[in-house]
Design a protein around this motif. Structure first.
Motif, mmCIF file in Angstrom:
data_model
loop_
_atom_site.group_PDB
_atom_site.id
_atom_site.type_symbol
_atom_site.label_atom_id
_atom_site.label_comp_id
_atom_site.label_asym_id
_atom_site.label_seq_id
_atom_site.Cartn_x
_atom_site.Cartn_y
_atom_site.Cartn_z
ATOM 1 N N ALA A 208 -9.401 -31.795 -27.469
ATOM 2 C CA ALA A 208 -11.018 -31.792 -27.390
ATOM 3 C C ALA A 208 -11.311 -30.384 -27.833
ATOM 4 C CB ALA A 208 -11.377 -31.671 -25.901
ATOM 5 N N ASP A 209 -12.655 -30.565 -28.377
ATOM 6 C CA ASP A 209 -13.334 -29.284 -28.967
ATOM 7 C C ASP A 209 -14.541 -28.675 -27.910
ATOM 8 O OD1 ASP A 209 -12.249 -29.809 -31.474
ATOM 9 O OD2 ASP A 209 -13.705 -31.356 -32.075
ATOM 10 N N CYS A 210 -13.907 -27.340 -27.588
ATOM 11 C CA CYS A 210 -14.836 -27.152 -26.195
ATOM 12 C C CYS A 210 -15.614 -25.722 -26.837
ATOM 13 C CB CYS A 210 -13.661 -26.474 -25.403
ATOM 14 S SG CYS A 210 -12.849 -27.795 -24.528
ATOM 15 N N VAL A 211 -16.635 -25.355 -26.287
ATOM 16 C CA VAL A 211 -17.269 -24.119 -26.324
ATOM 17 C C VAL A 211 -16.583 -22.999 -25.639
ATOM 18 C CG1 VAL A 211 -19.597 -22.861 -26.196
ATOM 19 C CG2 VAL A 211 -19.364 -25.194 -26.603
ATOM 20 N N VAL A 212 -16.427 -21.779 -26.281
ATOM 21 C CA VAL A 212 -15.796 -20.748 -25.787
ATOM 22 C C VAL A 212 -16.942 -19.764 -25.400
ATOM 23 C CG1 VAL A 212 -14.429 -18.699 -26.108
ATOM 24 C CG2 VAL A 212 -13.706 -20.620 -27.125
ATOM 25 N N ALA A 213 -17.101 -19.677 -24.050
ATOM 26 C CA ALA A 213 -18.194 -19.107 -23.440
ATOM 27 C C ALA A 213 -17.677 -17.890 -22.492
ATOM 28 C CB ALA A 213 -19.184 -19.995 -22.388
ATOM 29 N N GLY A 214 -16.574 -17.425 -22.601
ATOM 30 C CA GLY A 214 -16.181 -16.285 -21.825
ATOM 31 C C GLY A 214 -14.884 -15.999 -22.031
ATOM 32 N N PHE A 215 -14.354 -15.184 -21.174
ATOM 33 C CA PHE A 215 -13.010 -14.494 -21.371
ATOM 34 C C PHE A 215 -12.409 -13.932 -20.059
ATOM 35 C CE2 PHE A 215 -14.512 -10.956 -23.154
ATOM 36 C CZ PHE A 215 -13.619 -10.090 -22.969
ATOM 37 N N ARG A 216 -11.106 -13.779 -19.767
ATOM 38 C CA ARG A 216 -10.773 -12.704 -18.833
ATOM 39 C C ARG A 216 -9.633 -11.959 -19.343
ATOM 40 N NH1 ARG A 216 -10.009 -17.543 -15.172
ATOM 41 N NH2 ARG A 216 -11.854 -17.858 -13.977
ATOM 42 N N TRP A 217 -9.608 -10.537 -18.768
ATOM 43 C CA TRP A 217 -8.813 -9.799 -19.408
ATOM 44 C C TRP A 217 -7.361 -10.105 -18.909
ATOM 45 C CZ3 TRP A 217 -10.350 -6.904 -23.021
ATOM 46 C CH2 TRP A 217 -11.882 -6.352 -22.998
ATOM 47 N N TYR A 218 -6.289 -9.677 -19.681
ATOM 48 C CA TYR A 218 -4.953 -9.890 -19.452
ATOM 49 C C TYR A 218 -4.519 -8.890 -18.429
ATOM 50 C CZ TYR A 218 0.010 -10.300 -20.308
ATOM 51 O OH TYR A 218 1.435 -10.836 -20.138
ATOM 52 N N LYS A 219 -3.968 -9.345 -17.231
ATOM 53 C CA LYS A 219 -3.529 -8.329 -16.380
ATOM 54 C C LYS A 219 -4.300 -7.198 -16.037
ATOM 55 C CE LYS A 219 1.079 -10.402 -16.622
ATOM 56 N NZ LYS A 219 2.612 -10.280 -16.821
ATOM 57 N N ASP A 220 -5.527 -7.294 -16.009
ATOM 58 C CA ASP A 220 -6.415 -5.910 -15.661
ATOM 59 C C ASP A 220 -6.294 -5.046 -16.957
ATOM 60 O OD1 ASP A 220 -7.155 -6.919 -13.227
ATOM 61 O OD2 ASP A 220 -5.388 -5.633 -12.109
ATOM 62 N N GLN A 221 -5.550 -5.312 -18.025
ATOM 63 C CA GLN A 221 -5.635 -4.491 -19.304
ATOM 64 C C GLN A 221 -6.868 -4.764 -20.057
ATOM 65 O OE1 GLN A 221 -1.869 -4.711 -21.187
ATOM 66 N NE2 GLN A 221 -0.724 -5.304 -19.327
ATOM 67 N N GLN A 222 -7.792 -3.803 -20.395
ATOM 68 C CA GLN A 222 -8.571 -4.237 -21.290
ATOM 69 C C GLN A 222 -8.281 -4.113 -22.764
ATOM 70 O OE1 GLN A 222 -12.368 -2.543 -19.959
ATOM 71 N NE2 GLN A 222 -12.329 -3.379 -17.800
ATOM 72 N N ASP A 223 -7.172 -4.085 -23.239
ATOM 73 C CA ASP A 223 -6.662 -3.863 -24.639
ATOM 74 C C ASP A 223 -6.092 -5.317 -24.781
ATOM 75 O OD1 ASP A 223 -4.432 -3.789 -22.919
ATOM 76 O OD2 ASP A 223 -3.988 -2.047 -24.154
ATOM 77 N N ALA A 224 -6.322 -6.281 -24.025
ATOM 78 C CA ALA A 224 -5.725 -7.576 -24.620
ATOM 79 C C ALA A 224 -6.391 -8.966 -23.700
ATOM 80 C CB ALA A 224 -4.244 -7.717 -23.918
ATOM 81 N N VAL A 225 -6.669 -10.022 -24.337
ATOM 82 C CA VAL A 225 -7.421 -11.213 -23.594
ATOM 83 C C VAL A 225 -6.592 -12.088 -23.064
ATOM 84 C CG1 VAL A 225 -8.659 -13.348 -23.883
ATOM 85 C CG2 VAL A 225 -9.227 -11.024 -25.369
ATOM 86 N N GLY A 226 -6.749 -12.296 -21.738
ATOM 87 C CA GLY A 226 -5.781 -12.999 -20.777
ATOM 88 C C GLY A 226 -6.101 -14.636 -21.027
ATOM 89 N N SER A 227 -7.162 -14.939 -21.064
ATOM 90 C CA SER A 227 -7.810 -16.317 -21.356
ATOM 91 C C SER A 227 -8.961 -16.601 -21.575
ATOM 92 C CB SER A 227 -7.596 -17.159 -19.903
ATOM 93 O OG SER A 227 -8.316 -16.657 -19.081
ATOM 94 N N LEU A 228 -9.206 -17.585 -22.247
ATOM 95 C CA LEU A 228 -10.743 -17.985 -22.859
ATOM 96 C C LEU A 228 -11.130 -19.156 -21.737
ATOM 97 C CD1 LEU A 228 -10.024 -18.395 -26.553
ATOM 98 C CD2 LEU A 228 -10.691 -16.179 -25.379
ATOM 99 N N LEU A 229 -12.387 -18.873 -21.371
ATOM 100 C CA LEU A 229 -13.286 -19.980 -20.639
ATOM 101 C C LEU A 229 -13.768 -20.908 -21.341
ATOM 102 C CD1 LEU A 229 -14.933 -17.512 -18.092
ATOM 103 C CD2 LEU A 229 -12.599 -18.411 -18.087
ATOM 104 N N LEU A 230 -13.525 -22.225 -21.089
ATOM 105 C CA LEU A 230 -14.076 -23.297 -21.776
ATOM 106 C C LEU A 230 -15.352 -24.100 -21.250
ATOM 107 C CD1 LEU A 230 -10.517 -24.811 -22.838
ATOM 108 C CD2 LEU A 230 -11.764 -22.945 -24.111
ATOM 109 N N GLY A 231 -16.268 -24.574 -22.094
ATOM 110 C CA GLY A 231 -17.246 -25.277 -21.442
ATOM 111 C C GLY A 231 -17.568 -26.622 -22.403
ATOM 112 N N LEU A 232 -18.033 -27.665 -21.637
ATOM 113 C CA LEU A 232 -18.564 -28.945 -22.362
ATOM 114 C C LEU A 232 -19.908 -29.206 -21.693
ATOM 115 C CD1 LEU A 232 -15.430 -31.227 -22.022
ATOM 116 C CD2 LEU A 232 -16.107 -30.187 -24.217
ATOM 117 N N TYR A 233 -20.806 -29.616 -22.842
ATOM 118 C CA TYR A 233 -22.035 -29.879 -22.358
ATOM 119 C C TYR A 233 -22.181 -31.380 -22.026
ATOM 120 C CZ TYR A 233 -24.118 -26.107 -25.038
ATOM 121 O OH TYR A 233 -24.404 -24.734 -25.204
#
Length: 358
Positions: free
Chosen positions: A206-231
């Motif tokens: 599926a093609d999804c919109v990336v509308a946010g993210f969470r930090w990796y284990k409270d580290q603000q130097d790495a992305v943990g996950s991308l939050l996906l959206g669909l219209y």
């Protein structure tokens, strides 16, 4: 092993590794993959214990099942299987999740309104003696003898040795809410905590919109996950899940890559109300706390919803992806507005009763 020792110690369930396709060969047993709570049932001399995959007791959440299994099963047996809830359109995982609740009164009401069932697929003990050292095909034969006259809410999962039949199950049974097919080596013993089976699941993209993210284990130097959206049909961007399948090196690269999208991200963001503590639509909220979050920090950072990625997923649960998805690639050629629900496959309904009649 004496019965007392066998029934006093929790048993880690045997696990499965992901496979892209059904294995070849004659020495394989194929079964449907049920979408529920994995459970091991101990029928001792004094009662029944329902054990979860992570070795915790489940009895208080399924009192009706405890009673039914106590009456249906002979003393001294241990079964491996799945707790499920059947709804009008097949398996209902949402209703099953509601059963895990701290209030006894609510559990009692739901036990009447959405009673659970147990689908058995392996025999770990009979007559007070362990059968785990026996080959899979022998355990299956003994399980069939034990549950030959089983009645709801106790079921025996279907099994076939025919790969073509299993391939048909993979396609047809999804419409009843099942999750794929399990392949078991016919000559293998039961191996607690080992990934000794194979699971073949439905795979789609599926093609999804990336509308946010969470930090990796409270580290603000790495992305943990991308939050996906669909219209949706009304043009609202709905949160549908996450993707987190990144190497550590890629997680750090994403911090700089996504930085431009963080600028003024909440100004016109479709999820800007979810940035506050007071949120009404908690079920769709990207950072919603629940009894399933295990105390994890689910705070999220907004991104301007301008980038699209392609992900691999297995199936939907309601309007969201059932499991975390796998990131495949960025889609710079795709407009966010084109990322809609109508791109997803629609599964043809299939009667759950026909699954057990297979």
């Amino acid at each position: 092993m004496p019965e007392n020792a066998l029934f006093a110690t929790p048993i880690d369930p045997m696990l499965a590794k992901v496979a892209d396709e059904l294995p070849q060969g004659d020495a394989v047993l194929y079964e449907p993959k049920w979408d529920g709570f994995r459970a091991i049932v101990f029928r001792g001399n004094d009662g029944v214990t329902l054990q979860s995959r992570d070795l915790k007791p489940l009895n208080r959440y399924f009192p009706e099942l405890e009673k039914a299994l106590h009456e249906a099963l002979p003393k001294g047996c241990i079964l491996d299987g799945e707790i499920v809830v059947a709804g009008p359109n097949g398996l209902d995982f949402d209703a099953l999740q509601q059963r895990v609740h701290p209030a006894a009164s609510r559990i009692a009401r739901l036990a009447r309104e959405t009673p659970a069932a147990f689908v058995a697929f392996d025999l770990l003990a009979a007559g007070g003696r362990s059968t785990m050292a026996l080959p899979q095909h022998e355990r299956r034969l003994r399980l069939e003898r034990l549950l030959g006259q089983a009645r709801p809410p106790l079921y025996l999962t279907p099994m076939t040795r025919d790969r073509a039949t299993a391939q048909e199950w993979l396609q047809r049974f999804e419409g009843a809410g099942l999750d794929g097919v399990i392949a078991k080596p016919a000559d293998a013993p039961y191996q607690p905590a080992k990934r000794a089976m194979f699971k073949i699941k439905h795979v789609r993209t599926a093609d999804c919109v990336v509308a946010g993210f969470r930090w990796y284990k409270d580290q603000q130097d790495a992305v943990g996950s991308l939050l996906l959206g669909l219209y949706d049909e009304e043009g609202m961007l709905q949160h549908v899940g996450i993707t987190s399948s990144f190497t550590m090196a890629r997680r750090t690269e994403l911090v700089d890559e996504l930085a431009p999208l963080r600028e003024q991200a909440l100004e016109n963001h479709p999820w800007r109300d979810w940035a506050s503590a007071s949120v009404g639509d908690a079920d769709r909220m990207p950072g919603a706390k629940s009894r399933w979050s295990g105390g994890k920090d689910l705070r999220w950072e907004a991104l301007r919803p301008e980038r699209v990625c392609e992900v691999k997923y297995d199936h939907l649960q309601g309007r969201r992806f059932r499991h975390a998805t796998t990131f495949l690639r960025w889609r710079t050629d795709k407009a966010p507005a084109d990322c809609r629900y109508d791109q997803l496959d629609v599964t043809a309904p299939f009667e759950l009763a026909q699954v057990f009649g297979a």
